[in-house]
Write a protein that holds these residues in place. Structure first.
Motif, mmCIF file in Angstrom:
data_model
loop_
_atom_site.group_PDB
_atom_site.id
_atom_site.type_symbol
_atom_site.label_atom_id
_atom_site.label_comp_id
_atom_site.label_asym_id
_atom_site.label_seq_id
_atom_site.Cartn_x
_atom_site.Cartn_y
_atom_site.Cartn_z
ATOM 1 N N GLY A 168 33.481 -4.043 -6.188
ATOM 2 C CA GLY A 168 32.154 -3.714 -6.439
ATOM 3 C C GLY A 168 32.433 -2.660 -5.441
ATOM 4 N N ASN A 169 33.406 -2.273 -5.046
ATOM 5 C CA ASN A 169 33.115 -0.851 -4.328
ATOM 6 C C ASN A 169 33.133 0.070 -5.494
ATOM 7 O OD1 ASN A 169 34.078 -2.235 -1.478
ATOM 8 N ND2 ASN A 169 35.657 -2.584 -2.395
ATOM 9 N N PRO A 170 32.617 1.609 -4.848
ATOM 10 C CA PRO A 170 33.477 2.520 -6.231
ATOM 11 C C PRO A 170 34.523 3.177 -6.024
ATOM 12 C CG PRO A 170 32.583 3.268 -3.764
ATOM 13 C CD PRO A 170 32.558 1.847 -3.329
ATOM 14 N N ILE A 171 34.834 2.890 -8.097
ATOM 15 C CA ILE A 171 36.217 4.077 -7.886
ATOM 16 C C ILE A 171 36.179 5.258 -7.808
ATOM 17 C CG2 ILE A 171 37.493 4.415 -9.748
ATOM 18 C CD1 ILE A 171 36.250 1.449 -10.787
ATOM 19 N N TYR A 172 37.071 6.083 -7.177
ATOM 20 C CA TYR A 172 36.745 7.093 -6.786
ATOM 21 C C TYR A 172 37.782 8.271 -8.274
ATOM 22 C CZ TYR A 172 35.065 6.352 -2.779
ATOM 23 O OH TYR A 172 33.949 5.793 -2.145
ATOM 24 N N TYR A 173 37.563 9.138 -9.273
ATOM 25 C CA TYR A 173 38.354 9.957 -9.848
ATOM 26 C C TYR A 173 38.181 10.950 -9.361
ATOM 27 C CZ TYR A 173 37.008 6.006 -12.833
ATOM 28 O OH TYR A 173 36.751 4.489 -13.151
ATOM 29 N N ALA A 174 39.422 11.798 -9.715
ATOM 30 C CA ALA A 174 40.024 13.045 -9.457
ATOM 31 C C ALA A 174 39.330 13.882 -9.893
ATOM 32 C CB ALA A 174 41.657 13.422 -9.778
ATOM 33 N N ASP A 175 39.198 13.539 -11.667
ATOM 34 C CA ASP A 175 38.332 14.700 -12.835
ATOM 35 C C ASP A 175 37.164 13.601 -13.268
ATOM 36 O OD1 ASP A 175 37.811 16.012 -15.264
ATOM 37 O OD2 ASP A 175 39.241 17.079 -14.669
ATOM 38 N N GLN A 176 36.064 15.025 -13.255
ATOM 39 C CA GLN A 176 34.749 13.934 -13.717
ATOM 40 C C GLN A 176 34.870 13.135 -15.361
ATOM 41 O OE1 GLN A 176 31.976 17.673 -13.544
ATOM 42 N NE2 GLN A 176 30.995 15.743 -11.909
ATOM 43 N N LEU A 177 36.106 13.827 -15.791
ATOM 44 C CA LEU A 177 36.313 13.513 -17.299
ATOM 45 C C LEU A 177 37.399 11.996 -17.252
ATOM 46 C CD1 LEU A 177 36.646 16.781 -19.187
ATOM 47 C CD2 LEU A 177 35.011 14.889 -19.572
ATOM 48 N N ASP A 178 38.046 11.687 -15.988
ATOM 49 C CA ASP A 178 39.071 10.801 -15.865
ATOM 50 C C ASP A 178 38.082 9.623 -16.148
ATOM 51 O OD1 ASP A 178 40.907 12.218 -15.682
ATOM 52 O OD2 ASP A 178 41.171 11.642 -13.741
ATOM 53 N N ILE A 179 36.950 9.077 -16.373
ATOM 54 C CA ILE A 179 36.248 7.927 -16.024
ATOM 55 C C ILE A 179 36.039 7.555 -17.761
ATOM 56 C CG2 ILE A 179 33.767 9.518 -16.203
ATOM 57 C CD1 ILE A 179 33.281 6.566 -14.161
ATOM 58 N N PHE A 180 35.795 8.346 -18.509
ATOM 59 C CA PHE A 180 35.437 8.415 -19.459
ATOM 60 C C PHE A 180 36.999 8.488 -20.620
ATOM 61 C CE2 PHE A 180 32.042 11.101 -18.031
ATOM 62 C CZ PHE A 180 30.665 10.283 -17.867
ATOM 63 N N ALA A 181 38.087 8.837 -20.000
ATOM 64 C CA ALA A 181 39.897 8.551 -20.688
ATOM 65 C C ALA A 181 39.944 7.275 -21.454
ATOM 66 C CB ALA A 181 40.463 8.899 -19.803
ATOM 67 N N GLY A 182 40.580 7.712 -22.477
ATOM 68 C CA GLY A 182 41.085 6.565 -23.112
ATOM 69 C C GLY A 182 40.227 5.472 -24.224
ATOM 70 N N ARG A 183 38.873 6.422 -24.647
ATOM 71 C CA ARG A 183 38.027 6.480 -25.488
ATOM 72 C C ARG A 183 37.630 6.504 -26.668
ATOM 73 N NH1 ARG A 183 33.589 2.967 -23.353
ATOM 74 N NH2 ARG A 183 33.787 1.927 -21.046
ATOM 75 N N ASP A 184 36.840 6.201 -27.292
ATOM 76 C CA ASP A 184 36.563 6.246 -28.831
ATOM 77 C C ASP A 184 36.341 8.476 -28.523
ATOM 78 O OD1 ASP A 184 35.625 7.097 -31.095
ATOM 79 O OD2 ASP A 184 34.214 5.087 -31.783
ATOM 80 N N ALA A 185 37.147 8.780 -29.616
ATOM 81 C CA ALA A 185 37.639 10.546 -29.711
ATOM 82 C C ALA A 185 35.677 10.919 -30.239
ATOM 83 C CB ALA A 185 38.257 10.917 -30.638
ATOM 84 N N ARG A 186 34.714 9.588 -30.171
ATOM 85 C CA ARG A 186 33.825 10.659 -31.171
ATOM 86 C C ARG A 186 33.119 10.477 -29.945
ATOM 87 N NH1 ARG A 186 33.658 5.898 -36.052
ATOM 88 N NH2 ARG A 186 34.230 4.928 -34.134
ATOM 89 N N LEU A 187 32.993 9.840 -28.825
ATOM 90 C CA LEU A 187 32.493 10.148 -27.468
ATOM 91 C C LEU A 187 32.172 11.038 -26.971
ATOM 92 C CD1 LEU A 187 30.533 9.186 -25.124
ATOM 93 C CD2 LEU A 187 33.131 8.823 -24.490
ATOM 94 N N ALA A 188 33.549 12.426 -27.098
ATOM 95 C CA ALA A 188 33.842 13.802 -26.677
ATOM 96 C C ALA A 188 33.433 15.026 -27.369
ATOM 97 C CB ALA A 188 35.036 13.539 -25.535
#
Lengths: 234, 644
Positions: B371-391
């Motif tokens: 339940g602790n927040p996850i910290y990401y260095a770049d905002q885009l990192d949280i969306f990494a590894g997903r369907d390219a249609r997202l971006a």
């Protein structure tokens, strides 16, 4: 001669003034037709503004309905001109059965409006929530009630789910609530003794009372049927 | 003598002058109106008549907006708003908050009844048929195009209204005072679909099989329309069985379930005719190495390398036919037009539905297991590894547009748990322990209630024009709206094959579309939910959402009127019946805690934008839009819609 002309002008002005006194607009409808939709005198609770009631007055140009909706306690009210109307609740609307015609569709009810009048509409609901008792423990509201099946013949329907709805205003339904609890049909073991409870979240601005109702969703019917509205103090 | 001479001369003049026939004198050829026989004598003039008919097509979503619809008096809609509904996006414009504040749709919503357009199409077909001075080849093509447009409009009608009166000739009033012969009853819903399918079959051979022809009807467009129509009819027949309430005894609404297999077969046949190349060389757009850019380019690239789009509504800068979609939706800080920006904000509901590259579904990870927040260095990192249609569909926080990064963050998350933010990026505040004023919120939002910048944390990327000046009101944009494209044809074929039990064929088609988006591990098992999901992520904001949910009879389940919680939002992703009644946002925060290694990193929070107070409720009466009293009064043969 000149005097005569002035006379004529006066006369003309007077005539215009007198004839213009007649108002050129129609009177507004003034007869109220109101009442409740009931089952043997018992209230049929509905969602506000969801179940329509339509009145048609044949013989006047276009064929549109004079449409209204029932209030939460099944009340309706319309302002009409005196005359003959046909009243109907359209097909597929309302958690109840309405009188059928020979073809199996819903039948119209002839209404003669002459002055104000009250007309209660008799319908048979598929279910009724009865004996709802609410108990409050801190901010937790629990309800105990009975779900009675009214229609048990071939056209009987089954319960899909039952919800307890709590709202800070008197409009209480699936769309308007601040807290809700749900029991699915499969989880109901004894329809004569059902319990549901929900916790009221903090309300801003603070108020020490809430309104509660229990809604029953019938499988295959869109409109839910509700128990009478109750105001409870926390 | 002299007098007599003059008189005689005068009389003579009179006689000769009157020799001209009265009719000649009165019959002056009009200068403003081109008469029918002239118009239909020259192919260029016929094409301009046809151009008007092309312009009057009705789409569900349209980049340049929708005109007022009569006799329904549906008000005109700005282009961006026609994409905004159904909780796939949040409308960041004060005048459009009603979309997320209402608790459902009126029964009259989406209604159309433009028989004036149908009459003009019928007249065009009749006049072109009667024309004698046109070359046969021109004539055949013009007539086929008008029949295509007429079928396409009937398809649009049947999607919204169910069975409608089918009128295929120009009716004439005989001034007898009796109009009963002009009053046509509603056809069965299936009959209208049959008409659309039959017309497409009839005209496909008369239209050019040319993949580079996109704004005029082609064989590919006719077949794509046929495949879609047959698929819709098949699914209404199949899934309509689950909602017996949504039907009329005369089948003006509702299709008997026994007809489903025949429709699915027709859909598959028509789609495969495009796939096997007989309508021209259509193929998926695979040009750019970056798959997200490639997906966005399908909608931007109008050159001949784009062999994916089949039939489009085209626009052209400096021609008068342009649209303000980019002006209305460009990121606030990159706006060419000051305050005109940022209206259409895709929701977290949509963003999280793009699957991970291993074909699994997962919510956007904001918290770890504890339940602790996850910290990401770049905002885009949280969306990494997903369907390219997202971006490709959504402009994500820190994403690029016109060479600039969007600046989306809701404030500083301080070590003590509180949040430091302000109501405008220009209002600076000092961080704790310092006395230097700094920017504490993103220039592009999100700030509750600040219109024209994102309130969900995302901007739209589909159709957003990167051309210089595309965001200016004076220039606007000429990105085309794609009505039919090859990827949808593949998905239609996949769905039809799946429903016919030919799962192997279906997998072949759906995996092509997925591979293009970077999901290179092919699916081996196909379910109904997978098809629903694939259409959602591939075709979102293309005007399909409502019609798909209607034909599958999912609309009343997905939009059931109950409000949502974050935990409901994050579970059951990929389920066809997942509730989607309120658009959520995902707000990034910058972590400020100089003592922590996570200082300066990003964390994210799921947020329901403050303007969202309603929850969408789709009732049985919404499945088919109201036929209003004007129409019912004029034609007593028309039966009313069910559940209204």
């Amino acid at each position: 001669m000149n005097k005569l002309k002035i006379h004529y002008i006066f006369l003309l002005a007077l005539l215009t003034g007198v004839s213009a006194c007649k108002k050129d607009n129609y009177e507004a409808p003034s007869s109220t037709l109101n009442g409740h939709i009931v089952y043997k005198g018992e209230e049929i609770g509905l969602e506000y503004n969801q179940v329509p009631v339509e009145l048609y007055q044949p013989g006047f140009g276009k064929v549109g309905a004079i449409a209204g909706t029932f209030a939460q306690d099944g009340a309706y009210s319309t302002l009409l001109f005196d005359g003959n109307y046909k009243l109907i609740i359209p097909n597929g609307q309302g958690p109840f059965q309405w009188r059928q015609n020979a073809a199996g569709g819903r039948d119209t009810l002839s209404v003669t409006v002459k002055g104000n009048q009250t007309l209660d509409l008799e319908a048979v609901p598929y279910f009724l929530i009865r004996n709802a008792v609410y108990t409050v423990n801190a901010r937790s509201v629990s309800a105990t009630f009975r779900a009675d099946q009214i229609i048990t013949d071939a056209s009987a329907k089954t319960i899909e789910r039952i919800n307890l709805y709590i709202n800070k205003t008197q409009f209480v339904s699936a769309a308007d609530n601040i807290a809700a609890a749900e029991i699915a049909a499969a989880a109901i073991t004894n329809p004569a003794m059902i319990n549901l409870s929900a916790t009221v979240p903090a309300i801003t601005p603070t108020q020490n009372y809430v309104f509660v109702r229990i809604g029953l969703k019938i499988a295959g019917v869109e409109d839910m049927i509700f128990s009478p509205l109750q105001k409870i103090t926390l | 003598m002299n007098k007599l001479y003059i008189l005689t001369l005068f009389a003579a003049l009179l006689v000769t002058g009157s020799c001209k026939k009265d009719s000649d004198f009165l019959d002056v050829p009009p200068k403003q109106v081109i008469p029918e026989e002239v118009a239909f004598s020259d192919p260029a003039l016929v094409l301009s008549v046809l151009g008007d008919l092309y312009n009057r097509q009705r789409d569900f979503s349209s980049l340049d907006g929708l005109e007022e619809e009569k006799p329904y008096i549906t008000p005109a809609e700005p282009g961006w708003r026609t994409f905004a509904d159904f909780n796939e996006a949040f409308p960041s414009e004060a005048g459009s908050y009603f979309i997320v504040q209402r608790s459902g749709w009126g029964y009259g919503e989406w209604a159309i009844w433009n028989y004036g357009y149908i009459r003009d199409l019928n007249l065009f077909i009749e006049r072109a048929t009667a024309a004698t001075k046109l070359l046969d080849a021109d004539k055949t093509r013009f007539i086929a195009e008008a029949r295509f447009l007429r079928a396409n409009y009937y398809f649009e009608l049947v999607k919204r209204m169910g069975g409608v009166p089918l009128i295929t000739n120009s009716q004439q009033y005989d001034y007898s005072g009796n109009v009963t012969n002009l009053q046509v009853a509603r056809s069965k819903e299936s009959e209208i679909y049959d008409f659309v399918i039959a017309e497409a079959e009839a005209v496909k051979g008369m239209l050019p099989a040319d993949a580079s022809q996109k704004s005029r009807a082609t064989k590919g467009a006719a077949l794509a329309m046929e495949a879609r129509a047959a698929l819709y009819a098949g699914s209404i027949a199949k899934y309509g069985a689950s909602t017996p309430q949504v039907a009329l005894p005369g089948n003006e609404v509702g299709i008997p379930s026994g007809m489903a297999p025949a429709y699915y077969t027709k859909a598959l046949t028509a789609a495969e005719e495009i796939i096997n190349g007989s309508a021209g060389g259509y193929q998926l757009y695979k040009i750019l190495p970056d798959l997200a850019d490639n997906f966005a380019s399908i909608f931007l690239d109008k050159s001949s390398v784009n062999q994916e789009s089949i039939f489009v509504e085209d626009f052209k800068v400096n021609s008068g036919k342009v649209h303000g979609f980019t002006t209305n939706n460009q990121p606030f800080s990159i706006s060419d037009e000051g305050l005109d920006a940022g209206r259409l904000n895709p929701s977290l509901n949509l963003v999280e539905s793009f699957e991970k590259l291993d074909n699994t579904y997962a919510p956007i990870a904001t918290k770890d297991g504890a339940g602790n927040p996850i910290y990401y260095a770049d905002q885009l990192d949280i969306f990494a590894g997903r369907d390219a249609r997202l971006a490709g569909t959504v402009l994500l926080p820190n994403g690029l547009f016109k060479g600039k990064h969007v600046d989306i963050w809701a404030g500083y998350q301080l070590a003590d748990g509180s949040i430091l933010t302000s109501d405008d990026a220009s209002r600076l505040k000092p961080l704790p322990g310092t006395n230097v004023d700094v920017q504490v919120v993103g220039k592009d939002g999100p700030i509750n209630g600040q219109e024209f910048r994102t309130q969900s944390g995302f901007y739209i990327r589909k159709y957003l024009d990167p051309a210089v000046g595309s965001g200016r009101r004076g220039r606007q944009s000429d990105v085309a709206f794609i009505r039919y494209r090859y990827a949808e044809v593949l998905l239609n074929a996949a769905e039809a094959a799946f429903e016919l039990g030919r799962t192997g064929t279906a997998l072949g088609y759906i995996n092509q579309v997925r591979a293009r988006a970077g999901l290179t591990t092919p699916l081996t098992v196909l379910t109904f939910d997978r098809i629903v999901h694939e259409r959602r992520v591939e075709l979102v904001f293309e005007g399909h959402t409502l019609y798909d949910m209607k034909r599958w009879r999912l609309a009343h389940l997905v939009w059931d009127g109950a409000s949502m919680t974050v935990s409901q939002l994050q579970t059951n992703i990929g389920s066809a019946t997942k509730r989607n009644t309120q658009p959520f946002g995902l707000w990034p925060y910058k972590y400020y805690n100089p003592a922590s290694p996570d200082n300066g990193k990003w964390l994210f929070k799921e947020v329901l934008p403050a303007a969202v107070t309603g929850a969408s409720r789709f009732q049985f009466g919404n499945y088919y839009s109201t036929i209003n009293n004007e129409v019912l009064s004029a034609n007593p043969k028309i039966v009313k819609q069910p559940n209204q």
